[in-house]
Design an enzyme around this catalytic site. Sequence first.
Site, mmCIF file in Angstrom:
data_model
loop_
_atom_site.group_PDB
_atom_site.id
_atom_site.type_symbol
_atom_site.label_atom_id
_atom_site.label_comp_id
_atom_site.label_asym_id
_atom_site.label_seq_id
_atom_site.Cartn_x
_atom_site.Cartn_y
_atom_site.Cartn_z
ATOM 1 N N GLY A 1 0.805 -1.228 0.000
ATOM 2 C CA GLY A 1 0.000 0.000 0.000
ATOM 3 C C GLY A 1 0.831 1.268 0.000
ATOM 4 O O GLY A 1 0.490 2.245 0.669
ATOM 5 N N CYS B 1 -1.183 0.965 -9.084
ATOM 6 C CA CYS B 1 -1.012 0.231 -7.830
ATOM 7 C C CYS B 1 -2.352 -0.340 -7.391
ATOM 8 O O CYS B 1 -3.309 0.405 -7.183
ATOM 9 C CB CYS B 1 -0.461 1.119 -6.723
ATOM 10 S SG CYS B 1 -0.275 0.184 -5.178
#
Lengths: 247, 301
Positions: free
Chosen positions: B72, B130
């Site tokens: 993350g 991402c």
Amino acid sequence: MTVVANEAAGSYHLLKVTPADGRQLPEMVPGQFAEVDVPDSKTTFLRRPISINNVDSADNTLWLLIRKTGAGTASLCATETGAKLNIVLPLGNGFSTAATRPLLIGGGVGIAPLLYLARKYNEKGVRPTLILGARSKGDLALIEEFETVGDVFYTTEDGSHGIKGFVTMSEAFTAEHDLIQCCGPMPMMKAVAERARQLGVECEVSLENMMACGLGACLCCVEQDNKGHNVCVCSEGPVFNINRLSW
Amino acid sequence: MVNLNVNLGRLHLANPVLTASGTFGYGREFADFIDLNELGGFIVKGTTLEPREGNPYPRMAETPSGMLNAVGLQNKGVDYFIENIYPQISGCKSQVIVNVSGAKIEDYVAVCEKLAPLDKIEAIEVNISCPNVKQGGMAYGTTTDGAAEVTAATRKAWPRHLIVKLSPNVTSITDIAKAVEGEGADSVSLINTMLGMAIDVERRKPMLSTITGGLSGPAVRPVAVRMVWQVAKAVAIPVIGLGGIMSGRDALEFIMAGATAVEVGTANFIDPSVTVKIINEIRDYCERHNIADINELRGII
């Protein structure tokens, strides 16, 4: 590294390895670990972090105490003498060794790094107290070696060796110590940390969060510190003073 | 002597091997194992405007021939990079490329503006792919409009080579590639991780705190090679290939599929010196096959 011995030790395997090219092993601090590549495994991919159990400088061998927990460690436990293992070491920070009345507490295969730690204390003229805990007698290993380097107390969950119960119930868990150093399953380490706080004794724990790289690059093995930051167990640990952590 | 020099537009690389963002820290983590100057370049971890703590542990699960991660975008932010990391790596002979991430367009732009004065940084890689962040990230990379919007904004804010990193979690990666090319990207890199998931059946719980995460490693390589081959035929700008490269042989697959350069990612976790081995293996291959220039092999399939 070449495997020179693979011995049963309790319910674990003790692998002894030496550099294949005859080089001297690097200096290692107790509590540091090695990242071991798993040879010929169909299902595993990453290296396995294994703590440094002992360094035998006379023989130039490194001891790794391994518990079979899955396909990777099973493959390592099946390694034959003469086999080659690709190992990155030493990694991580390690335990401190400045205490004069240390209490070392290990649970299950978490006893592994305490042997080398106790030996380092012996070199300084300190004989540590140890509490070794396990589910059952078969899960205790290297008893003879531990009893040579320290005063050892045992606890087992089934009462098959030492007192029946957990390490926190041992008579040796007292405020007479100036440092508690612990490695084992997470619930055990949290219980030890809590008891250490109650007794007002400093406490270091060695964590084994799931890792990929072991170098502080992938940021997978994080633990939350006391400021709420995620820190890598591999590069900033694996040993932490409990006051640095959020627990 | 084999020529391994490649050019991504005006961005010169001494060889085609780069490291993938998020797998190589800030480079210094690997300095004990390799000489960073030997790389074509290294791409530092995803950098955001503000520091980010990332997702809760557990963030990683080993899977067959690969791994899932849900880090993350944990990073200390662009200001930390500029003050603490840049001075250490600005003397490096290889290219230092910063991967730029953000939750909002303005954040991407702000990071670009802060990095623009750093002369050593000749290129940035804009991460629109991402899978492990709730806002931004892959959200921009999965539609042509979103990808075009981030590219157009960063193009205005970044004066030098602009790489846009593409997500494989899309229906048509060539459409996304054409969209970012149309907004002025100088090159594209692909693939970022594939969205995946693993379950611990004994505990009856997901392996990751975020339930889903990004799959990387050799498991994704055939998908990555296919996408690089498709994109290289669809756009005129250079393509950087990545996805499960573990050896020189694997890198050459991407080059033959049309990649000008490659990024090595997850392999760094298993062998911290793998990048230099890959460069040597590419050179050995060329010598063995009498290839004088690596550029001869590009896109031959």
